[in-house]
Design a protein around this motif. Structure first.
Motif, PDB file in Angstrom:
ATOM      1  N   UNK A   2       0.837  -1.199   0.000  1.00 50.47           N
ATOM      2  CA  UNK A   2       0.000   0.000   0.000  1.00 50.47           C
ATOM      3  C   UNK A   2       0.871   1.249   0.000  1.00 50.47           C
ATOM      4  N   UNK A   3       0.304   2.351  -0.434  1.00 54.43           N
ATOM      5  CA  UNK A   3       1.046   3.600  -0.603  1.00 54.43           C
ATOM      6  C   UNK A   3       1.633   4.112   0.709  1.00 54.43           C
ATOM      7  N   UNK A   4       0.991   3.866   1.827  1.00 56.34           N
ATOM      8  CA  UNK A   4       1.511   4.354   3.108  1.00 56.34           C
ATOM      9  C   UNK A   4       2.809   3.661   3.514  1.00 56.34           C
ATOM     10  N   UNK A   5       3.129   2.507   2.930  1.00 56.76           N
ATOM     11  CA  UNK A   5       4.353   1.763   3.245  1.00 56.76           C
ATOM     12  C   UNK A   5       5.500   2.055   2.293  1.00 56.76           C
ATOM     13  N   UNK A  47       5.672  11.587  10.898  1.00 57.83           N
ATOM     14  CA  UNK A  47       5.318  10.473  10.025  1.00 57.83           C
ATOM     15  C   UNK A  47       4.008  10.614   9.268  1.00 57.83           C
ATOM     16  N   UNK A  48       3.237  11.630   9.567  1.00 60.04           N
ATOM     17  CA  UNK A  48       1.942  11.795   8.908  1.00 60.04           C
ATOM     18  C   UNK A  48       1.644  13.275   8.786  1.00 60.04           C
ATOM     19  N   UNK A  49       1.327  13.824   7.632  1.00 57.93           N
ATOM     20  CA  UNK A  49       1.053  13.193   6.335  1.00 57.93           C
ATOM     21  C   UNK A  49       2.334  12.955   5.536  1.00 57.93           C
ATOM     22  N   UNK A  50       2.141  12.411   4.334  1.00 58.34           N
ATOM     23  CA  UNK A  50       3.240  12.227   3.396  1.00 58.34           C
ATOM     24  C   UNK A  50       2.984  13.108   2.180  1.00 58.34           C
ATOM     25  N   UNK A  51       4.080  13.569   1.567  1.00 57.91           N
ATOM     26  CA  UNK A  51       3.954  14.372   0.344  1.00 57.91           C
ATOM     27  C   UNK A  51       4.336  13.504  -0.840  1.00 57.91           C
ATOM     28  N   UNK A  52       3.462  13.472  -1.819  1.00 50.18           N
ATOM     29  CA  UNK A  52       3.658  12.657  -3.014  1.00 50.18           C
ATOM     30  C   UNK A  52       3.860  13.542  -4.229  1.00 50.18           C
ATOM     31  N   UNK A  53       4.546  13.011  -5.222  1.00 53.77           N
ATOM     32  CA  UNK A  53       4.643  13.658  -6.531  1.00 53.77           C
ATOM     33  C   UNK A  53       3.839  12.783  -7.473  1.00 53.77           C
ATOM     34  N   UNK A  59       1.268  16.494  -3.707  1.00 51.98           N
ATOM     35  CA  UNK A  59       0.014  16.173  -3.047  1.00 51.98           C
ATOM     36  C   UNK A  59       0.317  15.645  -1.656  1.00 51.98           C
ATOM     37  N   UNK A  60      -0.266  16.253  -0.645  1.00 56.67           N
ATOM     38  CA  UNK A  60      -0.134  15.752   0.726  1.00 56.67           C
ATOM     39  C   UNK A  60      -1.320  14.854   1.024  1.00 56.67           C
ATOM     40  N   UNK A  61      -1.014  13.717   1.614  1.00 56.96           N
ATOM     41  CA  UNK A  61      -2.049  12.714   1.859  1.00 56.96           C
ATOM     42  C   UNK A  61      -1.814  12.081   3.226  1.00 56.96           C
ATOM     43  N   UNK A  62      -2.885  11.923   3.990  1.00 52.25           N
ATOM     44  CA  UNK A  62      -2.772  11.252   5.280  1.00 52.25           C
ATOM     45  C   UNK A  62      -2.486   9.769   5.055  1.00 52.25           C
ATOM     46  N   UNK A  63      -1.717   9.191   5.961  1.00 52.06           N
ATOM     47  CA  UNK A  63      -1.400   7.768   5.832  1.00 52.06           C
ATOM     48  C   UNK A  63      -2.656   6.908   5.888  1.00 52.06           C
ATOM     49  N   UNK A  65      -5.486   7.553   4.579  1.00 54.41           N
ATOM     50  CA  UNK A  65      -6.048   7.519   3.226  1.00 54.41           C
ATOM     51  C   UNK A  65      -5.135   6.751   2.269  1.00 54.41           C
ATOM     52  N   UNK A  66      -3.814   6.870   2.470  1.00 53.15           N
ATOM     53  CA  UNK A  66      -2.850   6.192   1.600  1.00 53.15           C
ATOM     54  C   UNK A  66      -2.951   4.672   1.720  1.00 53.15           C
ATOM     55  N   UNK A  67      -3.471   4.172   2.838  1.00 53.49           N
ATOM     56  CA  UNK A  67      -3.635   2.718   3.023  1.00 53.49           C
ATOM     57  C   UNK A  67      -4.647   2.126   2.042  1.00 53.49           C
ATOM     58  N   UNK A  68      -5.467   2.951   1.448  1.00 53.80           N
ATOM     59  CA  UNK A  68      -6.478   2.477   0.505  1.00 53.80           C
ATOM     60  C   UNK A  68      -5.960   2.341  -0.920  1.00 53.80           C
ATOM     61  N   UNK A  69      -4.695   2.693  -1.142  1.00 58.98           N
ATOM     62  CA  UNK A  69      -4.140   2.697  -2.501  1.00 58.98           C
ATOM     63  C   UNK A  69      -3.073   1.615  -2.617  1.00 58.98           C
ATOM     64  N   UNK A  70      -3.294   0.671  -3.513  1.00 63.52           N
ATOM     65  CA  UNK A  70      -2.337  -0.396  -3.774  1.00 63.52           C
ATOM     66  C   UNK A  70      -1.341   0.065  -4.839  1.00 63.52           C
ATOM     67  N   UNK A  71      -0.056  -0.195  -4.602  1.00 62.10           N
ATOM     68  CA  UNK A  71       0.985   0.201  -5.560  1.00 62.10           C
ATOM     69  C   UNK A  71       1.909  -0.963  -5.832  1.00 62.10           C
ATOM     70  N   UNK A  72       2.600  -0.856  -6.953  1.00 63.26           N
ATOM     71  CA  UNK A  72       3.626  -1.817  -7.327  1.00 63.26           C
ATOM     72  C   UNK A  72       4.910  -1.025  -7.517  1.00 63.26           C
ATOM     73  N   UNK A  73       5.964  -1.428  -6.810  1.00 54.78           N
ATOM     74  CA  UNK A  73       7.237  -0.697  -6.854  1.00 54.78           C
ATOM     75  C   UNK A  73       7.818  -0.761  -8.261  1.00 54.78           C
ATOM     76  N   UNK A  74       8.278   0.378  -8.718  1.00 53.93           N
ATOM     77  CA  UNK A  74       8.883   0.495 -10.047  1.00 53.93           C
ATOM     78  C   UNK A  74      10.386   0.367  -9.903  1.00 53.93           C
ATOM     79  N   UNK A  75      10.991  -0.563 -10.610  1.00 47.93           N
ATOM     80  CA  UNK A  75      12.435  -0.758 -10.570  1.00 47.93           C
ATOM     81  C   UNK A  75      13.117   0.302 -11.425  1.00 47.93           C
ATOM     82  N   UNK A  76      14.181   0.889 -10.870  1.00 43.20           N
ATOM     83  CA  UNK A  76      14.899   1.953 -11.593  1.00 43.20           C
ATOM     84  C   UNK A  76      16.113   1.396 -12.276  1.00 43.20           C
TER      85      UNK A  76
END
Length: 76
Positions: A2-5, A47-53, A59-63, A65-76
């Motif tokens: 999740x996005x909060x992690x 630790x709360x909120x987090x700033x996202x690009x 965009x600042x988002x509370x953790x 709320x970020x727990x509701x968003x599933x993400x997949x890490x992008x390899x660089x």
């Protein structure tokens, strides 16, 4: 994962947006939609909120709320 992690400076791609009703609509309206790249730019001192690009803006988002968003890490 999740996005909060997501660690500071890490980039990921949104795979799913959860939540219900108004919360889900608000997250989608802010541009947090599947297949969108997102990166954690800053984390508040306590630790709360987090700033996202996302989509070229910050965009600042509370953790909570970020727990509701599933993400997949992008390899660089």
């Amino acid at each position: 994962m999740t996005l909060d992690l997501l660690p500071l400076g890490q980039e990921a791609v949104i795979t799913a947006v959860g939540g219900q009703g108004a919360l889900r609509c608000r997250l989608l309206d802010m541009g947090l939609i599947p297949k969108t790249a997102v990166r954690v730019e800053k984390i508040a001192p306590l630790g709360d909120p987090i700033e996202l690009r996302v989509r070229g803006y910050a965009l600042s988002l509370r953790k909570e709320d970020a727990r509701n968003i599933q993400v997949e890490v992008r390899e660089v």
